[in-house]
Motif scaffolding. Sequence first.
Motif, short mmCIF file in Angstrom:
data_model
loop_
_atom_site.label_atom_id
_atom_site.label_comp_id
_atom_site.label_asym_id
_atom_site.label_seq_id
_atom_site.Cartn_x
_atom_site.Cartn_y
_atom_site.Cartn_z
N MET A 1 36.91 41.20 38.25
CA MET A 1 37.26 40.65 39.49
C MET A 1 36.29 41.58 40.37
N HIS A 2 35.54 40.72 41.36
CA HIS A 2 34.89 41.52 42.36
C HIS A 2 35.40 41.32 43.79
N GLN A 26 35.22 37.24 43.67
CA GLN A 26 35.03 36.57 42.74
C GLN A 26 35.69 36.94 41.34
N LEU A 27 36.30 35.99 40.67
CA LEU A 27 36.85 36.46 39.42
C LEU A 27 35.80 36.16 38.35
N VAL A 29 35.13 35.44 34.69
CA VAL A 29 36.14 35.13 33.16
C VAL A 29 34.85 35.34 32.14
N CYS A 65 36.95 33.54 44.68
CA CYS A 65 38.50 33.95 44.86
C CYS A 65 38.62 33.97 46.51
N SER A 70 42.21 36.99 47.48
CA SER A 70 41.46 38.61 47.60
C SER A 70 42.41 39.58 48.04
N LEU A 73 45.23 40.31 45.39
CA LEU A 73 44.67 41.02 44.35
C LEU A 73 44.51 42.22 44.60
N ARG A 77 46.12 45.76 42.83
CA ARG A 77 45.16 46.59 42.22
C ARG A 77 45.49 48.10 42.98
N GLU A 82 43.61 49.37 37.87
CA GLU A 82 43.07 48.20 37.04
C GLU A 82 43.16 48.43 35.54
N VAL A 88 43.57 42.61 35.15
CA VAL A 88 44.31 42.48 36.45
C VAL A 88 45.81 42.72 36.17
#
Length: 185
Positions: A1-2, A26-27, A29, A65, A70, A73, A77, A82, A88
Amino acid sequence: MHLQPRVWDPEQEQWCDPEPEEDWGQLIVREVTPDVGKRWTDSGRQRDRRQPKGRAENESRPVPCSPRLSRILRAHRDEFGEGPDGLVFFGVHGHQLATGVYRQAWHRARKTVFTKEQQESTLAQVPYDLRRACVSTWLNEGISPAQVAAWAGHSQEVLLRVYAKCIDGNEERDKRRGAKGFEGF
């Protein structure tokens, strides 16, 4: 995740989250481990690790995201850290959470937010329904099928075959958009 980095606010002398409208994340995958049962995996274990749908080995799939997600998350976090490999959500020993943990949390959440009638319906019965709802929402919002397919990891053919019937209520908007494309002719 960013996620967008926090910025230093010298007046408040603290780190602050980005402005809500700018807080897109941004997730990423990188691999998936669907819980399909021992009988259906190549390894004989409950889950097999593999690349995301439609991706080559070691190829990732970026998914946007939203600013609201965001922030959720980032708070998660901050509280829990993390996990290994960027997880996550993870268990007390740092491993991937068991499907039963998700299932129990899902059932508690449905009882908390749904009416009795909704709880007895098929509405959001399993967490995977969130993926379906997300893809359908993106399409309903008019995001191009090519972009939705890329984010969801589907081919456009599968996307339109499975999700086209979920699109509803946008006929007037779409007629206006279609007419606008012909302005000036």
